[in-house]
Design a protein around this motif. Structure first.
Motif, PDB file in Angstrom:
ATOM      1  N   ASP A   9      45.670  44.396  43.794  1.00 51.66           N
ATOM      2  CA  ASP A   9      45.852  42.952  43.885  1.00 51.66           C
ATOM      3  C   ASP A   9      45.114  42.364  45.086  1.00 51.66           C
ATOM      4  O   ASP A   9      44.627  41.229  45.043  1.00 51.66           O
ATOM      5  CB  ASP A   9      47.344  42.609  43.952  1.00 51.66           C
ATOM      6  N   ARG A  54      48.066  34.227  50.277  1.00 50.72           N
ATOM      7  CA  ARG A  54      48.495  35.264  49.330  1.00 50.72           C
ATOM      8  C   ARG A  54      48.136  36.643  49.855  1.00 50.72           C
ATOM      9  O   ARG A  54      48.902  37.602  49.720  1.00 50.72           O
ATOM     10  CB  ARG A  54      47.847  35.023  47.971  1.00 50.72           C
ATOM     11  N   LEU A 103      50.591  39.877  50.512  1.00 53.61           N
ATOM     12  CA  LEU A 103      50.328  41.216  49.987  1.00 53.61           C
ATOM     13  C   LEU A 103      50.297  42.243  51.114  1.00 53.61           C
ATOM     14  O   LEU A 103      50.834  43.352  50.972  1.00 53.61           O
ATOM     15  CB  LEU A 103      49.011  41.229  49.215  1.00 53.61           C
ATOM     16  N   ARG A 130      52.357  37.814  42.203  1.00 53.52           N
ATOM     17  CA  ARG A 130      51.477  38.914  41.809  1.00 53.52           C
ATOM     18  C   ARG A 130      51.572  39.169  40.308  1.00 53.52           C
ATOM     19  O   ARG A 130      50.566  39.429  39.634  1.00 53.52           O
ATOM     20  CB  ARG A 130      51.829  40.182  42.583  1.00 53.52           C
ATOM     21  N   ASN A 180      48.369  38.735  37.913  1.00 55.15           N
ATOM     22  CA  ASN A 180      47.860  39.839  37.101  1.00 55.15           C
ATOM     23  C   ASN A 180      47.739  39.451  35.634  1.00 55.15           C
ATOM     24  O   ASN A 180      46.738  39.760  34.973  1.00 55.15           O
ATOM     25  CB  ASN A 180      48.768  41.064  37.247  1.00 55.15           C
TER      26      ASN A 180
END
Length: 259
Positions: A44, A79, A83, A150, A154
């Motif tokens: 990711d 973001r 992560l 996430r 995805n």
């Protein structure tokens, strides 16, 4: 709503047991699951960096820096920070739930909007018709905002990546009795029916995805299903090869999740 002409033996998904609208406890320690979660975080991070690269190329081509593009870059950077935070938790040995934080409240509708916009440059680069319909602009839920983001990222990225140039991707958010339903529909390459359940396994890629030329690691759907189910929700796929795929997420909203 966009239709990709999928046909099934039954027009509706098979009945399934109701999902209890409570947050699921972390999964028991499992080395293989932990390793897959760690790899999915790396995956990711790479997706976020690719999005930044696409934005930079757009700025270079247009020779200007509009405020909305700058805001998008700031959001993608944020973001990445989330992560990295999840990655740190996972590596600390306390990441039994992949860094999920079950105590935070956030706006799912707001999160979906910004996730869609972060993926728009990729859709534009493939000449896709890329649409979002939200029944409401506010839909509060409790859980890990970064994990849900996430999952959405995805699924949306997959819809774009496996769509043919000039195709369609339609995303909708509807609310019904304390639950949010998000659908992501594309008319891309689809998934062979015999592989619909296997694609949720870590590192598994559908046979036609592997031969499509699109890059992938077989981790996106694993992460999406893991995150959605951890929040007490469900994720199902409807698909037909060469026609397209519909991802259906159901997530409990704040009043339901806390009941």
């Amino acid at each position: 709503m966009m239709s990709v002409g999928l046909e099934y033996p039954n027009t509706q998904p098979q009945p399934r047991r109701p999902v209890q609208p409570v947050l699921r406890p972390p999964l028991p320690p499992c080395d293989s699951v932990q390793a897959a979660r760690a790899a999915s975080l790396r995956h990711d991070m790479a997706n976020c960096l690719s999005a930044l690269r696409l934005r930079s190329e757009l700025f270079s081509r247009e020779n200007f820096l509009p405020a909305e593009h700058l805001a998008s870059i700031v959001q993608i950077a944020s973001r990445l920070e989330l992560l990295l935070r999840d990655w740190s938790v996972l590596c600390s040995g306390n990441g039994g739930s992949a860094g999920h934080n079950a105590s935070a409240q956030f706006d799912l509708s707001h999160l979906l909007y910004h996730t869609v916009e972060a993926n728009r440059p990729a859709a534009v680069s493939r000449h896709l018709t890329f649409t979002l319909y939200r029944q409401t602009t506010h839909a509060l839920m409790i859980g890990s905002e970064s994990a849900v983001q996430r999952a959405l990222d995805n699924l949306i990225a997959n819809a774009i990546k496996y769509s043919r140039s000039g195709g369609n991707v339609a995303i909708t958010l509807t609310i019904d009795t304390g639950w949010a339903t998000i659908t992501i529909i594309d008319n891309g390459i689809g998934i062979p029916s015999a592989e619909l359940e296997q694609v949720f396994a870590p590192y598994y890629r559908a046979s036609n995805a592997s031969t499509s030329g699109a890059e992938g690691h077989g981790l996106g759907l694993f992460q999406a299903k893991d995150s959605v189910e951890w929040h007490g929700g469900t994720l199902h796929l409807l698909s037909k090869e060469d026609l397209g795929t519909e991802a259906i997420l159901r997530l409990p909203l704040a009043s339901t999740a806390s009941s």
